[in-house]
Design a protein around this motif. Sequence first.
Motif, PDB file in Angstrom:
ATOM      1  N   VAL A 163       1.369  -4.506 -11.074  1.00 40.24           N
ATOM      2  CA  VAL A 163       2.440  -4.259 -10.118  1.00 40.24           C
ATOM      3  C   VAL A 163       1.760  -3.918  -8.795  1.00 40.24           C
ATOM      4  O   VAL A 163       0.980  -2.965  -8.707  1.00 40.24           O
ATOM      5  N   SER A 164       2.017  -4.718  -7.768  1.00 41.99           N
ATOM      6  CA  SER A 164       1.397  -4.502  -6.454  1.00 41.99           C
ATOM      7  C   SER A 164       2.443  -4.004  -5.471  1.00 41.99           C
ATOM      8  O   SER A 164       3.532  -4.579  -5.357  1.00 41.99           O
ATOM      9  N   ILE A 165       2.097  -2.929  -4.770  1.00 41.00           N
ATOM     10  CA  ILE A 165       2.946  -2.413  -3.691  1.00 41.00           C
ATOM     11  C   ILE A 165       2.283  -2.791  -2.380  1.00 41.00           C
ATOM     12  O   ILE A 165       1.143  -2.405  -2.112  1.00 41.00           O
ATOM     13  N   ILE A 166       2.988  -3.557  -1.568  1.00 42.56           N
ATOM     14  CA  ILE A 166       2.399  -4.031  -0.320  1.00 42.56           C
ATOM     15  C   ILE A 166       3.240  -3.518   0.862  1.00 42.56           C
ATOM     16  O   ILE A 166       4.462  -3.569   0.846  1.00 42.56           O
ATOM     17  N   ALA A 167       2.545  -2.997   1.863  1.00 38.57           N
ATOM     18  CA  ALA A 167       3.203  -2.523   3.088  1.00 38.57           C
ATOM     19  C   ALA A 167       2.119  -2.170   4.090  1.00 38.57           C
ATOM     20  O   ALA A 167       0.944  -1.996   3.747  1.00 38.57           O
ATOM     21  N   MET A 168       2.511  -2.028   5.350  1.00 39.67           N
ATOM     22  CA  MET A 168       1.554  -1.666   6.383  1.00 39.67           C
ATOM     23  C   MET A 168       1.181  -0.187   6.251  1.00 39.67           C
ATOM     24  O   MET A 168       1.814   0.579   5.517  1.00 39.67           O
ATOM     25  N   GLY A 169       0.123   0.220   6.960  1.00 38.70           N
ATOM     26  CA  GLY A 169      -0.317   1.604   6.938  1.00 38.70           C
ATOM     27  C   GLY A 169       0.761   2.538   7.446  1.00 38.70           C
ATOM     28  O   GLY A 169       1.415   2.266   8.447  1.00 38.70           O
ATOM     29  N   GLY A 170       0.942   3.661   6.738  1.00 37.14           N
ATOM     30  CA  GLY A 170       1.937   4.641   7.155  1.00 37.14           C
ATOM     31  C   GLY A 170       3.318   4.400   6.596  1.00 37.14           C
ATOM     32  O   GLY A 170       4.247   5.163   6.874  1.00 37.14           O
ATOM     33  N   ALA A 171       3.480   3.323   5.782  1.00 40.38           N
ATOM     34  CA  ALA A 171       4.807   2.986   5.253  1.00 40.38           C
ATOM     35  C   ALA A 171       5.130   3.735   3.968  1.00 40.38           C
ATOM     36  O   ALA A 171       6.266   3.676   3.490  1.00 40.38           O
ATOM     37  N   GLY A 172       4.154   4.417   3.370  1.00 42.22           N
ATOM     38  CA  GLY A 172       4.423   5.235   2.192  1.00 42.22           C
ATOM     39  C   GLY A 172       3.959   4.658   0.876  1.00 42.22           C
ATOM     40  O   GLY A 172       4.387   5.114  -0.188  1.00 42.22           O
ATOM     41  N   SER A 230      -0.336  -2.183 -21.331  1.00 47.61           N
ATOM     42  CA  SER A 230      -1.144  -1.525 -20.298  1.00 47.61           C
ATOM     43  C   SER A 230      -0.846  -2.171 -18.943  1.00 47.61           C
ATOM     44  O   SER A 230      -0.437  -3.332 -18.868  1.00 47.61           O
ATOM     45  N   ARG A 231      -1.068  -1.407 -17.877  1.00 48.78           N
ATOM     46  CA  ARG A 231      -0.688  -1.870 -16.547  1.00 48.78           C
ATOM     47  C   ARG A 231      -1.744  -1.518 -15.502  1.00 48.78           C
ATOM     48  O   ARG A 231      -2.509  -0.556 -15.649  1.00 48.78           O
ATOM     49  N   VAL A 232      -1.721  -2.308 -14.423  1.00 50.68           N
ATOM     50  CA  VAL A 232      -2.485  -2.015 -13.212  1.00 50.68           C
ATOM     51  C   VAL A 232      -1.486  -1.843 -12.073  1.00 50.68           C
ATOM     52  O   VAL A 232      -0.610  -2.703 -11.886  1.00 50.68           O
ATOM     53  N   LEU A 233      -1.586  -0.735 -11.355  1.00 53.25           N
ATOM     54  CA  LEU A 233      -0.745  -0.505 -10.165  1.00 53.25           C
ATOM     55  C   LEU A 233      -1.658  -0.574  -8.949  1.00 53.25           C
ATOM     56  O   LEU A 233      -2.626   0.188  -8.844  1.00 53.25           O
ATOM     57  N   LEU A 234      -1.361  -1.489  -8.057  1.00 55.17           N
ATOM     58  CA  LEU A 234      -2.247  -1.765  -6.925  1.00 55.17           C
ATOM     59  C   LEU A 234      -1.471  -1.576  -5.622  1.00 55.17           C
ATOM     60  O   LEU A 234      -0.336  -2.037  -5.495  1.00 55.17           O
ATOM     61  N   THR A 235      -2.069  -0.873  -4.668  1.00 58.51           N
ATOM     62  CA  THR A 235      -1.451  -0.766  -3.345  1.00 58.51           C
ATOM     63  C   THR A 235      -2.363  -1.423  -2.310  1.00 58.51           C
ATOM     64  O   THR A 235      -3.588  -1.322  -2.399  1.00 58.51           O
ATOM     65  N   THR A 236      -1.768  -2.109  -1.362  1.00 53.95           N
ATOM     66  CA  THR A 236      -2.555  -2.823  -0.367  1.00 53.95           C
ATOM     67  C   THR A 236      -1.727  -3.072   0.887  1.00 53.95           C
ATOM     68  O   THR A 236      -0.487  -3.035   0.847  1.00 53.95           O
ATOM     69  N   ARG A 237      -2.411  -3.332   1.980  1.00 57.23           N
ATOM     70  CA  ARG A 237      -1.744  -3.714   3.224  1.00 57.23           C
ATOM     71  C   ARG A 237      -1.702  -5.237   3.396  1.00 57.23           C
ATOM     72  O   ARG A 237      -1.109  -5.731   4.343  1.00 57.23           O
ATOM     73  N   LYS A 238      -2.366  -5.957   2.487  1.00 55.25           N
ATOM     74  CA  LYS A 238      -2.534  -7.401   2.659  1.00 55.25           C
ATOM     75  C   LYS A 238      -1.815  -8.182   1.565  1.00 55.25           C
ATOM     76  O   LYS A 238      -2.032  -7.946   0.372  1.00 55.25           O
ATOM     77  N   GLU A 239      -1.015  -9.141   1.972  1.00 57.52           N
ATOM     78  CA  GLU A 239      -0.239  -9.932   1.022  1.00 57.52           C
ATOM     79  C   GLU A 239      -1.135 -10.776   0.123  1.00 57.52           C
ATOM     80  O   GLU A 239      -0.859 -10.928  -1.076  1.00 57.52           O
ATOM     81  N   ASP A 240      -2.214 -11.338   0.670  1.00 57.84           N
ATOM     82  CA  ASP A 240      -3.080 -12.185  -0.148  1.00 57.84           C
ATOM     83  C   ASP A 240      -3.776 -11.372  -1.234  1.00 57.84           C
ATOM     84  O   ASP A 240      -4.049 -11.889  -2.324  1.00 57.84           O
ATOM     85  N   VAL A 241      -4.064 -10.101  -0.954  1.00 55.45           N
ATOM     86  CA  VAL A 241      -4.665  -9.234  -1.978  1.00 55.45           C
ATOM     87  C   VAL A 241      -3.677  -9.009  -3.116  1.00 55.45           C
ATOM     88  O   VAL A 241      -4.027  -9.069  -4.301  1.00 55.45           O
ATOM     89  N   ASP A 274       3.607  -0.070  15.602  1.00 55.42           N
ATOM     90  CA  ASP A 274       2.962   0.092  14.314  1.00 55.42           C
ATOM     91  C   ASP A 274       1.752   1.020  14.386  1.00 55.42           C
ATOM     92  O   ASP A 274       1.887   2.170  14.775  1.00 55.42           O
ATOM     93  N   THR A 275       0.535   0.523  14.063  1.00 52.10           N
ATOM     94  CA  THR A 275      -0.631   1.398  13.965  1.00 52.10           C
ATOM     95  C   THR A 275      -0.958   2.073  15.283  1.00 52.10           C
ATOM     96  O   THR A 275      -1.248   3.278  15.323  1.00 52.10           O
ATOM     97  N   LYS A 276      -0.908   1.339  16.396  1.00 52.32           N
ATOM     98  CA  LYS A 276      -1.215   1.929  17.690  1.00 52.32           C
ATOM     99  C   LYS A 276      -0.177   2.981  18.069  1.00 52.32           C
ATOM    100  O   LYS A 276      -0.498   4.012  18.652  1.00 52.32           O
ATOM    101  N   MET A 277       1.073   2.704  17.740  1.00 58.27           N
ATOM    102  CA  MET A 277       2.117   3.694  17.972  1.00 58.27           C
ATOM    103  C   MET A 277       1.847   4.948  17.147  1.00 58.27           C
ATOM    104  O   MET A 277       1.970   6.078  17.637  1.00 58.27           O
ATOM    105  N   MET A 278       1.437   4.761  15.906  1.00 61.60           N
ATOM    106  CA  MET A 278       1.150   5.880  15.020  1.00 61.60           C
ATOM    107  C   MET A 278       0.012   6.733  15.571  1.00 61.60           C
ATOM    108  O   MET A 278       0.070   7.970  15.560  1.00 61.60           O
TER     109      MET A 278
END
Length: 549
Positions: free
Chosen positions: A187-196, A299-310, A400-404
């Motif tokens: 299960v991959s959770i994908i979102a930009m930095g700071g999105a939770g 069994s499961r793998v939970l993966l978080t990333t900022r990149k869709e291809d990952v 986004d990141t610069k605003m943050m």
Amino acid sequence: MAESAVSAVLGNLGNLAVRKTSFLCGVTHEVTFLKDELMRLQGYLKDADSKRRSGNASVAIFMSQIRDAAYEAENVIEAAEYMKKRSRIKKGFMGAISRYAHLPSDLTTLHKVGVEIRRVRRKLSEISQSADHLKIDFSSHVADEYLDDYGLMHQNCKDDVVMVGFENEYNEIVDKLVQAENMLSVVSIIAMGGAGKTTLARKLYTSSEVKQHFGALIWVTISQKFKVVDLLKEIVKQISTGDQSRKIDDMNECELGKKIHDILMQKRYLVVLDDVWETDTWEQLNRTIKAFPDAANCSRVLLTTRKEDVANHVEMPTHVHALKCLDEEKSWLLFSTKALPSYKRPDIRDLDMFEKLGGKLARKCNGLPLALAVLGGYLSKNLNTQAWSDVLSCWPSTKDTKMMRSIIARSYKDLPNHYLRSCMLYISAFPEDMIISVSVLINLWVAEGFIPDTPKCTLEETARKYVTELAQRSLVQVVKTSGVYGWILKIRIHDIIRDWCIEEATQDGFLDVTDETTRGKVGALSCHTLISYRSSFQNSSAFTYDTSG
């Protein structure tokens, strides 16, 4: 940070200057003169800092020179302090004999201390003269403010509100983890930095449903630059019983992979790979031997990333969950909880005006939980409509990141005093995603001289107030509190805030963070940066990443 360096040294100088002893003789008077020079220069630093932030390279060098001179002063004063303390260790006849025996070397050392102090004084005088050429305003110095928001000091610190808006995502991902197919899947959770992403992953990892379903839980944070062998060692330590640290440290990659395979083959496991940057990370973890077996036991793998291809790259059944930014209603709920906390609302005049301005500011954060929390924490300390209007009128055009980063910089600059700013930057010395013990952190702050003597408070009490202040501003995240006293016991720092602190600390020469893989600087270096006073060498295998709190 030059201001922090000077102030810390002034505290040490003050202690030495008032404890006049015959042992220190004329050095005490030299110390007094040195203290006066430093106090005078400290008045320049607030104006100098604003000029440095605007890109004035000459002022950046000027501040680095003050910082280095202050640290040189601290070194010679510590030498004098050591001599004074040693002279009082032994008493009586034998003590007198010992002191007499050391007299020649002590006199030589004392002379060197005196010479060094005079050299530093000359250096400070030259720096002071250069301030006139740079047109740095001495009158801009303002005395530090004291923290005053502690009637209900532990309120508004908990991070439960950061889960606002993720309820549906939480339930959906729990179902994917504990139900569905028997074979090993991701299960991959994908979102930009700071999105939770990481916040949601931790909530899932520590949930009762997950703990009851899986026999082994593993959490590893994947930095942008990592060593596979260190990650495998960390995994073995988390799933092994007993103290086998020394044996594990001696294992090679193949041995580690086999041990992980053999242990996990007997268990239903969940492995969380947090903040993955490269598409081949999973393959690298399994490259010498298949460390993570598929025993067809859910069994499961939970993966978080900022990149869709990952998120889509792992070659096994994968469910990709794109984490959405908060909508307007949920953004306001999170923002208002931080900016207008319930314990402050009864005393706020013109609450309607604050809510009107707050609604506009919340929308500017584009649904990013981290931006909403940090901005809300900052505004909760500036409860006047003019301040809120000013933030709105000068909102950065970047997103986004610069605003943050702009929001983080604003909150950091608004911290009540330079001691607290030093404490904040110092937290970046800890590895990414590490759970930090507040008691350990306080001891380090005190040892560094970051905690001032304040009326009616011990150093520890002041330091605990500092931790609470940072938590109220959402600059650190609370992991665990004391059920008895309500104290904050464990914290962590978000990687975006940590990266900002590293760059700020590196640029100011306050701290260098060195990565084991590259032996290079993690922070962004300035071409005018001098050698840093502190260095944090980060070896990921030396730390345990406790995600349970």
